[in-house]
Design a protein around this motif. Structure first.
Motif, PDB file in Angstrom:
ATOM      1  N   THR A  27      31.050 -31.400 -60.072  1.00 12.37           N
ATOM      2  CA  THR A  27      29.957 -32.221 -60.597  1.00 12.37           C
ATOM      3  C   THR A  27      28.796 -31.418 -61.170  1.00 12.37           C
ATOM      4  OG1 THR A  27      28.894 -32.289 -58.414  1.00 12.37           O
ATOM      5  CG2 THR A  27      30.479 -34.029 -58.926  1.00 12.37           C
ATOM      6  N   LYS A  28      28.808 -30.093 -61.033  1.00 12.95           N
ATOM      7  CA  LYS A  28      27.614 -29.339 -61.431  1.00 12.95           C
ATOM      8  C   LYS A  28      27.360 -29.405 -62.941  1.00 12.95           C
ATOM      9  CE  LYS A  28      29.831 -24.803 -61.873  1.00 12.95           C
ATOM     10  NZ  LYS A  28      29.797 -23.407 -61.380  1.00 12.95           N
ATOM     11  N   GLU A  29      28.401 -29.646 -63.730  1.00 13.23           N
ATOM     12  CA  GLU A  29      28.196 -29.757 -65.162  1.00 13.23           C
ATOM     13  C   GLU A  29      27.396 -31.009 -65.516  1.00 13.23           C
ATOM     14  OE1 GLU A  29      28.866 -27.516 -67.281  1.00 13.23           O
ATOM     15  OE2 GLU A  29      29.907 -26.181 -65.893  1.00 13.23           O
ATOM     16  N   GLU A  30      27.323 -31.996 -64.576  1.00 15.39           N
ATOM     17  CA  GLU A  30      26.610 -33.242 -64.872  1.00 15.39           C
ATOM     18  C   GLU A  30      25.104 -33.080 -64.724  1.00 15.39           C
ATOM     19  OE1 GLU A  30      28.123 -36.224 -62.347  1.00 15.39           O
ATOM     20  OE2 GLU A  30      30.226 -35.903 -62.898  1.00 15.39           O
ATOM     21  N   TYR A  31      24.648 -32.061 -64.018  1.00 17.38           N
ATOM     22  CA  TYR A  31      23.224 -31.914 -63.717  1.00 17.38           C
ATOM     23  C   TYR A  31      22.651 -30.697 -64.427  1.00 17.38           C
ATOM     24  CZ  TYR A  31      24.854 -34.906 -59.908  1.00 17.38           C
ATOM     25  OH  TYR A  31      25.449 -35.892 -59.183  1.00 17.38           O
ATOM     26  N   SER A  32      21.403 -30.862 -64.885  1.00 19.91           N
ATOM     27  CA  SER A  32      20.709 -29.734 -65.502  1.00 19.91           C
ATOM     28  C   SER A  32      20.088 -28.828 -64.452  1.00 19.91           C
ATOM     29  CB  SER A  32      19.622 -30.239 -66.463  1.00 19.91           C
ATOM     30  OG  SER A  32      18.665 -31.016 -65.754  1.00 19.91           O
ATOM     31  N   LEU A  39      20.430 -21.083 -53.214  1.00 18.65           N
ATOM     32  CA  LEU A  39      20.180 -20.857 -54.633  1.00 18.65           C
ATOM     33  C   LEU A  39      19.902 -22.165 -55.349  1.00 18.65           C
ATOM     34  CD1 LEU A  39      23.009 -18.286 -55.472  1.00 18.65           C
ATOM     35  CD2 LEU A  39      20.656 -17.834 -54.777  1.00 18.65           C
ATOM     36  N   LEU A  40      18.917 -22.133 -56.261  1.00 16.47           N
ATOM     37  CA  LEU A  40      18.622 -23.262 -57.138  1.00 16.47           C
ATOM     38  C   LEU A  40      19.018 -22.867 -58.551  1.00 16.47           C
ATOM     39  CD1 LEU A  40      17.324 -26.112 -57.424  1.00 16.47           C
ATOM     40  CD2 LEU A  40      15.196 -24.928 -58.025  1.00 16.47           C
ATOM     41  N   TRP A  41      19.938 -23.646 -59.148  1.00 15.57           N
ATOM     42  CA  TRP A  41      20.486 -23.317 -60.452  1.00 15.57           C
ATOM     43  C   TRP A  41      19.905 -24.252 -61.508  1.00 15.57           C
ATOM     44  CZ3 TRP A  41      24.625 -25.931 -63.390  1.00 15.57           C
ATOM     45  CH2 TRP A  41      25.020 -25.186 -64.509  1.00 15.57           C
ATOM     46  N   ILE A  42      19.223 -23.668 -62.503  1.00 17.91           N
ATOM     47  CA  ILE A  42      18.692 -24.446 -63.631  1.00 17.91           C
ATOM     48  C   ILE A  42      19.542 -24.092 -64.839  1.00 17.91           C
ATOM     49  CG2 ILE A  42      16.663 -24.906 -65.064  1.00 17.91           C
ATOM     50  CD1 ILE A  42      14.929 -23.963 -62.764  1.00 17.91           C
ATOM     51  N   GLU A  63      25.343 -24.408 -52.065  1.00 18.91           N
ATOM     52  CA  GLU A  63      25.516 -24.417 -50.619  1.00 18.91           C
ATOM     53  C   GLU A  63      24.885 -23.173 -49.985  1.00 18.91           C
ATOM     54  OE1 GLU A  63      26.816 -26.810 -48.824  1.00 18.91           O
ATOM     55  OE2 GLU A  63      27.296 -28.053 -50.580  1.00 18.91           O
ATOM     56  N   ASP A  64      24.535 -23.300 -48.685  1.00 16.56           N
ATOM     57  CA  ASP A  64      23.981 -22.157 -47.961  1.00 16.56           C
ATOM     58  C   ASP A  64      25.000 -21.019 -47.912  1.00 16.56           C
ATOM     59  OD1 ASP A  64      21.957 -23.890 -47.592  1.00 16.56           O
ATOM     60  OD2 ASP A  64      22.021 -23.923 -45.409  1.00 16.56           O
ATOM     61  N   VAL A  65      24.486 -19.817 -48.024  1.00 13.27           N
ATOM     62  CA  VAL A  65      25.315 -18.620 -47.888  1.00 13.27           C
ATOM     63  C   VAL A  65      24.717 -17.769 -46.784  1.00 13.27           C
ATOM     64  CG1 VAL A  65      26.194 -16.546 -49.006  1.00 13.27           C
ATOM     65  CG2 VAL A  65      25.974 -18.671 -50.320  1.00 13.27           C
ATOM     66  N   VAL A  66      25.455 -17.617 -45.675  1.00 20.74           N
ATOM     67  CA  VAL A  66      24.988 -16.817 -44.541  1.00 20.74           C
ATOM     68  C   VAL A  66      25.636 -15.437 -44.635  1.00 20.74           C
ATOM     69  CG1 VAL A  66      24.868 -16.633 -42.033  1.00 20.74           C
ATOM     70  CG2 VAL A  66      24.722 -18.890 -43.132  1.00 20.74           C
ATOM     71  N   PHE A  67      24.835 -14.395 -44.465  1.00 26.13           N
ATOM     72  CA  PHE A  67      25.367 -13.026 -44.556  1.00 26.13           C
ATOM     73  C   PHE A  67      24.569 -12.117 -43.636  1.00 26.13           C
ATOM     74  CE2 PHE A  67      22.046 -13.445 -47.679  1.00 26.13           C
ATOM     75  CZ  PHE A  67      21.356 -12.244 -47.633  1.00 26.13           C
ATOM     76  N   ASN A  68      25.172 -10.984 -43.325  1.00 23.63           N
ATOM     77  CA  ASN A  68      24.547  -9.984 -42.461  1.00 23.63           C
ATOM     78  C   ASN A  68      24.225  -8.735 -43.265  1.00 23.63           C
ATOM     79  OD1 ASN A  68      24.759 -11.571 -40.135  1.00 23.63           O
ATOM     80  ND2 ASN A  68      26.843 -10.841 -39.750  1.00 23.63           N
ATOM     81  N   SER A  69      23.121  -8.095 -42.898  1.00 20.62           N
ATOM     82  CA  SER A  69      22.751  -6.807 -43.438  1.00 20.62           C
ATOM     83  C   SER A  69      22.365  -5.917 -42.273  1.00 20.62           C
ATOM     84  CB  SER A  69      21.574  -6.940 -44.430  1.00 20.62           C
ATOM     85  OG  SER A  69      21.188  -5.681 -44.923  1.00 20.62           O
ATOM     86  N   GLY A  70      23.272  -5.020 -41.908  1.00 19.44           N
ATOM     87  CA  GLY A  70      23.062  -4.255 -40.681  1.00 19.44           C
ATOM     88  C   GLY A  70      23.190  -5.184 -39.490  1.00 19.44           C
ATOM     89  N   ASN A  71      22.185  -5.187 -38.608  1.00 16.52           N
ATOM     90  CA  ASN A  71      22.206  -6.082 -37.455  1.00 16.52           C
ATOM     91  C   ASN A  71      21.301  -7.287 -37.672  1.00 16.52           C
ATOM     92  OD1 ASN A  71      19.821  -4.721 -37.399  1.00 16.52           O
ATOM     93  ND2 ASN A  71      19.842  -4.304 -35.204  1.00 16.52           N
ATOM     94  N   LYS A  72      20.910  -7.526 -38.922  1.00 15.03           N
ATOM     95  CA  LYS A  72      20.062  -8.668 -39.253  1.00 15.03           C
ATOM     96  C   LYS A  72      20.897  -9.747 -39.939  1.00 15.03           C
ATOM     97  CE  LYS A  72      15.864  -5.887 -39.798  1.00 15.03           C
ATOM     98  NZ  LYS A  72      14.757  -5.505 -40.694  1.00 15.03           N
ATOM     99  N   ILE A 125      16.839 -33.283 -57.295  1.00 14.48           N
ATOM    100  CA  ILE A 125      17.698 -32.117 -57.178  1.00 14.48           C
ATOM    101  C   ILE A 125      18.930 -32.519 -56.399  1.00 14.48           C
ATOM    102  CG2 ILE A 125      17.949 -29.802 -56.214  1.00 14.48           C
ATOM    103  CD1 ILE A 125      15.078 -29.288 -56.767  1.00 14.48           C
ATOM    104  N   ASN A 126      20.076 -32.380 -57.025  1.00 14.18           N
ATOM    105  CA  ASN A 126      21.335 -32.732 -56.409  1.00 14.18           C
ATOM    106  C   ASN A 126      22.070 -31.479 -55.953  1.00 14.18           C
ATOM    107  OD1 ASN A 126      21.545 -35.795 -57.068  1.00 14.18           O
ATOM    108  ND2 ASN A 126      20.969 -34.831 -59.006  1.00 14.18           N
ATOM    109  N   SER A 127      23.112 -31.699 -55.189  1.00 11.30           N
ATOM    110  CA  SER A 127      23.920 -30.591 -54.707  1.00 11.30           C
ATOM    111  C   SER A 127      24.928 -30.193 -55.773  1.00 11.30           C
ATOM    112  CB  SER A 127      24.651 -30.990 -53.427  1.00 11.30           C
ATOM    113  OG  SER A 127      25.513 -29.956 -53.000  1.00 11.30           O
ATOM    114  N   CYS A 128      25.042 -28.880 -55.979  1.00  9.95           N
ATOM    115  CA  CYS A 128      26.003 -28.371 -56.965  1.00  9.95           C
ATOM    116  C   CYS A 128      27.382 -28.312 -56.323  1.00  9.95           C
ATOM    117  CB  CYS A 128      25.634 -26.961 -57.421  1.00  9.95           C
ATOM    118  SG  CYS A 128      24.056 -26.851 -58.280  1.00  9.95           S
ATOM    119  N   SER A 129      28.355 -28.866 -57.022  1.00  7.90           N
ATOM    120  CA  SER A 129      29.747 -28.716 -56.612  1.00  7.90           C
ATOM    121  C   SER A 129      30.538 -28.373 -57.854  1.00  7.90           C
ATOM    122  CB  SER A 129      30.271 -30.007 -55.965  1.00  7.90           C
ATOM    123  OG  SER A 129      30.267 -31.076 -56.896  1.00  7.90           O
ATOM    124  N   GLU A 130      31.689 -27.769 -57.646  1.00 10.19           N
ATOM    125  CA  GLU A 130      32.485 -27.322 -58.786  1.00 10.19           C
ATOM    126  C   GLU A 130      32.860 -28.469 -59.705  1.00 10.19           C
ATOM    127  OE1 GLU A 130      33.044 -24.301 -59.691  1.00 10.19           O
ATOM    128  OE2 GLU A 130      31.953 -23.511 -57.952  1.00 10.19           O
TER     129      GLU A 130
END
Length: 569
Positions: free
Chosen positions: A269-274, A294-297, A279-288, A262-267
């Motif tokens: 190189t992602k077309e090269e991998y099936s 994400l894993l993209w197949i 990348e990590d996405v950090v977000f807040n929901s309320g005070n949490k 499993i390789n890292s998706c980048s704009e």
């Protein structure tokens, strides 16, 4: 301006006293169905030494400001605006105005948001506070729902189960443990106008051995570990982790998909991998706080359904794992254009079916006659009857019935017998004189398939009454004959007719329209033939052709649909 500044200064000096008299609410989020009040801080006597003053409340909603009038539910009590109880429609901005006739003081706005109650819980998650503590420490939970009135009872719940009923405003924990974690709800009960009302507040208490303990792998989407997928389509697996609460101390963690290759998706190189991880996405929901990986197949293959996809979280103290498995999902939905076409065709087919049904009702007579003509159907074969119809009409020789007799003795038999091949029994024409009239009438009605009654205002007489009553008895009781009523003249009063006529189907009545009914293709003759038994005849086909191609203006007008049904009252 000077007076307003003085008021603000006095309110500032008396802040502690004012809050004690009228506590400020932490939140303006309130639950529907509960008691609630708004009040303004400050001492009115310090603002207006004179006892003469007025308090006015206003509500602003959807750009309109309305004066609040007191009702049984909305109570204006001095410095308080009380809701017994509050409803969803109370949402809006509130202000008050103090006036002594010379000076006015208007407050800042309170923005009031009314939340719906949860059907599955004793509290609403959007109407709760958070308190995080380490194990071994002391803690105090205060019931913030206690209103200005002290004549109340308090009940504490933990995770919606009764926890403490000692009627106290605070819960004190001297030595916290992890098991003390949970949602603590205090329910304050009070009465007004012989009704009971509640006020609630909820605090979520989190207790952990250390900061990393409250971090747990939490799947937000999808809820199950099995993810639906289809061969040849792409799919995205979502692994979301709860990182703690906003403002809490951060800690080190690593989140990744642990499968091989499993390789890292980048704009670029992602077309090269099936298959690759984003990348990590950090977000807040309320005070949490959460982080998502994400894993993209790109294209799902058959062998992918036999593999596990592992999301791995590593912290300095421990690791946590969550496995995902692909399962075959339902076939894809129809393309939009195919779905739209199907809907249009379904609607069109329904409209055509409805149209055909309506046309078949309107033109049922024409359709039945056309069917008889092309099939040569004959209902008279082998039934033992000699006549197709017995004709009953007014036989008294009075000046007003000349046209009626002409219709019964000339027009009706000439058309039905010569043009359409029917055989009629007309008493004056077909019955030999000298016999018993009653017996002859009874015998000839028995030999007939229909009884045609030519009704007019002069119809009922001693000579025809027996024919009518005999026919009605055979039609309604013996079920041996069917009656056809021809309304030769307009009849406004049917009281002279037997009541049993009301039992006849109204659709077996046809109306003579004089010159309009004379043509062979008129609606009168079609309706009459429809009620007569089907009978094969070469004249039938000729009549049908005449009805399709009328040659005169009178015949063209006669093709208009006319079918009147009348009930005898």
């Amino acid at each position: 301006m000077a007076f307003g500044s003085l008021i603000i200064f006095l309110m500032f000096l008396s802040k502690a006293t004012f809050e004690e008299l009228c506590p400020l609410h932490r939140s303006i989020d309130v639950l529907e169905g509960e008691y609630f009040f708004l009040c303004f801080p400050g001492s009115i006597q310090e603002i207006f030494p004179s006892k003469t003053y007025t308090v006015t409340w206003f509500k602003e909603s959807k750009g309109k400001v309305n004066l609040i009038q007191e009702t049984q539910r909305l109570v204006l009590s001095g410095r308080l605006l009380e809701f017994w109880p509050i409803e969803l429609g109370d949402l809006g901005n509130y202000t008050y105005r103090l006036s002594n006739g010379t000076y006015n003081v208007t407050s800042q706005k309170w923005s009031l948001n009314v939340l719906k109650r949860s059907k599955d819980s004793c509290f609403n998650t959007n109407h709760s506070s958070m308190q995080v503590n380490d194990a071994g420490r002391s803690c105090t939970l205060k019931c913030s729902a206690v209103p200005h009135s002290k004549n109340v009872t308090i009940m504490w719940y933990k995770n919606c189960n009764i926890y403490d009923s000692a009627n106290k405003e605070e819960l004190i924990f001297l030595n916290l443990t992890v098991e003390d974690s949970g949602n603590y709800t205090c329910v304050v009960s009070l009465s007004y106008a012989r009704r009971a009302f509640n006020v609630t507040s909820t605090t979520e208490l989190m207790v952990a051995d250390d900061a990393a303990e409250i971090v747990k792998l939490e799947i937000i989407e999808p809820e199950e570990t099995y993810v639906k997928a289809q061969i040849g389509k792409e799919v995205t697996l979502n692994c979301t982790v709860f990182l703690g609460y906003s403002g809490a101390a951060s800690f080190e963690y690593t989140l990744y998909w642990a499968n091989k290759n499993i390789n890292s998706c980048s704009e670029s190189t992602k077309e090269e991998y099936s298959i690759c991880e984003k990348e990590d996405v950090v977000f807040n929901s309320g005070n949490k706080k959460y982080v998502s990986k994400l894993l993209w197949i790109k294209t799902v293959k058959e062998e992918d359904f036999n593999s596990n996809y592992t999301c791995l979280l590593k912290t300095p103290n421990k690791s946590r794992v969550k496995n995902f498995t692909l399962k075959k999902g339902n076939p894809p939905d129809l393309p939009p254009h195919v779905f739209t076409t199907g809907i249009i065709m379904t609607i069109f087919s329904s409209l055509v079916a409805v149209l055909l049904a309506v046309l078949s009702v309107i033109f049922r007579v024409d359709l039945v006659l056309f069917y008889r003509d092309i099939t040569g159907k004959d209902d008279t074969v082998g039934d033992g009857k000699e006549y197709d119809a017995f004709v009953s009409y007014l036989k008294d020789s009075i000046p007003t019935n000349v046209e009626e007799r002409k219709f019964a003795l000339e027009i009706l038999p000439r058309t039905l017998e010569q043009q359409f091949g029917y055989k009629l029994c007309i008493f004056e024409r077909d019955v030999s004189l000298g016999g018993a009239v009653v017996d002859d009438v009874h015998s000839f009605i028995d030999k007939s398939r229909r009884l045609i009654i030519i009704l007019s205002r002069n119809y009922i007489s001693d000579r025809v009454m027996y024919e009518l009553e005999t026919g009605l008895h055979k039609a309604l009781v013996e079920r041996k004959i069917k009656i056809i009523l021809i309304e030769y003249m307009l009849i406004s009063d049917y009281n002279f007719l037997p009541k049993s006529l009301e039992l006849l189907p109204s659709r077996r009545v046809v109306k003579w329209k004089e010159d309009k009914s004379l043509p062979l293709n008129s609606r009168f003759w079609k309706n009459l033939r429809y009620l007569m038994p089907a009978k094969a005849s070469t004249s039938n086909m000729r009549s049908h052709n005449d009805s399709v191609s009328p040659t005169s203006e009178e015949g063209t007008q006669a093709t208009s649909v006319y079918w009147e049904s009348k009930t005898f009252l």
